[in-house]
Enzyme design. Structure first.
Site, PDB file in Angstrom:
ATOM      1  N   ASN A   9     -75.368  -4.766  82.857  1.00 36.04           N
ATOM      2  CA  ASN A   9     -74.647  -5.844  83.539  1.00 36.04           C
ATOM      3  C   ASN A   9     -73.201  -5.382  83.742  1.00 36.04           C
ATOM      4  OD1 ASN A   9     -73.371  -8.184  84.350  1.00 36.04           O
ATOM      5  ND2 ASN A   9     -73.598  -9.225  82.379  1.00 36.04           N
ATOM      6  N   TRP A  10     -72.869  -5.037  84.977  1.00 40.40           N
ATOM      7  CA  TRP A  10     -71.521  -4.527  85.243  1.00 40.40           C
ATOM      8  C   TRP A  10     -70.480  -5.655  85.296  1.00 40.40           C
ATOM      9  CZ3 TRP A  10     -71.350   0.016  89.355  1.00 40.40           C
ATOM     10  CH2 TRP A  10     -71.963   1.141  88.797  1.00 40.40           C
ATOM     11  N   LYS A  11     -70.934  -6.893  85.292  1.00 41.51           N
ATOM     12  CA  LYS A  11     -70.013  -8.041  85.392  1.00 41.51           C
ATOM     13  C   LYS A  11     -69.093  -7.841  86.605  1.00 41.51           C
ATOM     14  CE  LYS A  11     -70.250  -8.418  80.417  1.00 41.51           C
ATOM     15  NZ  LYS A  11     -69.830  -9.161  79.261  1.00 41.51           N
ATOM     16  N   HIS A  93     -76.279 -16.433  82.146  1.00 42.77           N
ATOM     17  CA  HIS A  93     -75.403 -15.646  81.277  1.00 42.77           C
ATOM     18  C   HIS A  93     -74.337 -16.571  80.681  1.00 42.77           C
ATOM     19  CE1 HIS A  93     -72.517 -12.692  79.860  1.00 42.77           C
ATOM     20  NE2 HIS A  93     -73.485 -11.790  79.940  1.00 42.77           N
ATOM     21  N   GLU A  95     -71.300 -16.202  80.141  1.00 42.74           N
ATOM     22  CA  GLU A  95     -70.017 -16.251  80.862  1.00 42.74           C
ATOM     23  C   GLU A  95     -70.097 -17.221  82.039  1.00 42.74           C
ATOM     24  OE1 GLU A  95     -69.506 -12.031  81.379  1.00 42.74           O
ATOM     25  OE2 GLU A  95     -69.157 -11.825  79.221  1.00 42.74           O
ATOM     26  N   GLU A 163     -78.673 -13.279  73.699  1.00 48.34           N
ATOM     27  CA  GLU A 163     -77.307 -12.758  73.681  1.00 48.34           C
ATOM     28  C   GLU A 163     -76.392 -13.716  72.908  1.00 48.34           C
ATOM     29  OE1 GLU A 163     -76.458  -9.796  77.018  1.00 48.34           O
ATOM     30  OE2 GLU A 163     -75.954 -11.784  77.764  1.00 48.34           O
ATOM     31  N   GLY A 169     -69.138  -8.412  74.062  1.00 50.76           N
ATOM     32  CA  GLY A 169     -67.826  -7.808  74.264  1.00 50.76           C
ATOM     33  C   GLY A 169     -66.952  -7.770  73.027  1.00 50.76           C
ATOM     34  N   SER A 208     -72.817  -6.246  72.605  1.00 54.09           N
ATOM     35  CA  SER A 208     -72.221  -5.067  71.971  1.00 54.09           C
ATOM     36  C   SER A 208     -73.245  -3.983  71.628  1.00 54.09           C
ATOM     37  CB  SER A 208     -71.411  -5.469  70.730  1.00 54.09           C
ATOM     38  OG  SER A 208     -70.303  -6.266  71.126  1.00 54.09           O
ATOM     39  N   GLY A 229     -73.636  -4.735  78.516  1.00 53.46           N
ATOM     40  CA  GLY A 229     -72.473  -4.986  79.365  1.00 53.46           C
ATOM     41  C   GLY A 229     -71.595  -3.752  79.435  1.00 53.46           C
ATOM     42  N   GLY A 230     -70.539  -3.724  78.629  1.00 57.22           N
ATOM     43  CA  GLY A 230     -69.525  -2.670  78.710  1.00 57.22           C
ATOM     44  C   GLY A 230     -70.080  -1.253  78.748  1.00 57.22           C
TER      45      GLY A 230
HETATM   46  C1  PEP Z   1     -73.382  -8.926  78.443  1.00 49.35           C
HETATM   47  O1  PEP Z   1     -72.407  -9.324  79.035  1.00 49.35           O
HETATM   48  O2  PEP Z   1     -74.499  -9.275  78.813  1.00 49.35           O
HETATM   49  C2  PEP Z   1     -73.183  -8.034  77.304  1.00 49.35           C
HETATM   50  C3  PEP Z   1     -74.182  -7.869  76.492  1.00 49.35           C
HETATM   51  O3  PEP Z   1     -71.943  -7.456  77.159  1.00 49.35           O
HETATM   52  P1  PEP Z   1     -71.508  -6.349  76.079  1.00 49.35           P
HETATM   53  O4  PEP Z   1     -72.624  -5.337  75.994  1.00 49.35           O
HETATM   54  O5  PEP Z   1     -70.251  -5.750  76.643  1.00 49.35           O
HETATM   55  O6  PEP Z   1     -71.314  -7.058  74.794  1.00 49.35           O
END
Ligand code: PEP
Length: 249
Positions: A9-11, A93, A95, A163, A169, A208, A229-230
């Site tokens: 997920n590049w957000k 999600h 966010e 999640e 994050g 994470s 994500g990241g």
């Molecule tokens: C996400 O936003 O779905 C996510 C899991 O982010 P991160 O891996 O950066 O915690």
């Protein structure tokens, strides 16, 4: 046997120059042993689809509108995402639940729209830190699942991503036992809600996930992949997570 899925997920990250990361991944994994999907911002979906064309990595989206079309300025329908090359779409999600006040009912409608457009929906669920501290994590994710999962959901068109909001994050993750406990709860809920699909429906963990912890997390019972994500923004890091999933496939 459920095929592992690694979804990135590049957000709201990435201009055209970041497509080079997708190109590197495509070259490194022309035919991955697990399923791999990259979900860039909507502006990059069709260009990423072209970059990945002919390879084994798919393109997904991060959200869709519940309606097929209409007067919804700035929104994008599931059919438009499919038209741009997406095969998957993330819905619910945390966010979006927080930033856009998305309700369970809206998320259910988005899931319905995703299925209507032939997309695989990745439904995100997860408790906040306060809910975890109150001992309510399993109740929260069960309620979110019950509220959004249509009775006709199938293993081939629906993926569930656990999640925890506090893990996204933050660099913090639940213990393997905590992940196993929630995934076990979700599997049991699926047995009740969609009995003939429950064994085949994939349950991802997200929050994470990094190269350093991917192998341990992916080996947990009932963890069928990861939503990343990241670490999905960088081809080297994401490759290490794909490799960890391949080793278990
Ligand atoms: C996400 O936003 O779905 C996510 C899991 O982010 P991160 O891996 O950066 O915690």
């Amino acid at each position: 046997m459920r095929r592992k899925l690694i979804a990135g997920n590049w957000k709201m990250h990435g201009l055209a120059d970041r497509l080079a990361e997708a190109e590197k991944l495509s070259e490194a994994y022309p035919d991955p042993a697990c399923e791999v999907v990259l979900c860039p911002p909507a502006t990059l979906i069709s260009r990423m689809w072209e970059v990945l064309l002919g390879g084994g990595i798919r393109v997904g989206a991060q959200d869709c509108h519940p309606a097929e079309a209409g007067a919804h300025t700035g929104d994008i329908s599931a059919a438009m995402l499919a038209d741009a090359g997406a095969s998957h779409v993330i819905v619910g999600h945390s966010e979006r639940r927080a930033d856009h006040h998305e309700t369970d009912a809206l998320i259910a409608a988005k899931l319905h729209a995703a299925h209507g457009a032939g997309l695989v929906a990745i439904l995100c669920l997860g408790e906040t830190g306060a809910e975890r501290d109150a001992g309510a994590a399993r109740d929260v994710v069960t309620r979110q699942l019950e509220a959004a999962l249509p009775a006709g959901a199938r293993a081939k068109d629906t993926v569930i991503a656990y999640e925890p909001v506090w893990a996204i994050g933050s660099g913090r993750t639940p213990t393997p036992a905590q992940i196993a406990e929630v995934h076990g709860t979700l599997r049991a809920a699926l047995q009740r809600l969609v009995p003939d699909q429950a064994d085949g429906m994939r349950l991802l963990y997200g929050g994470s996930v990094k190269p350093a912890n991917a192998a341990e997390i992916l080996a947990i019972t009932d963890v069928d992949g990861a939503l990343v994500g990241g670490a999905s923004l960088d081809a080297v890091d994401f490759s290490a997570i794909i490799a960890a999933a391949e080793a278990l496939s």
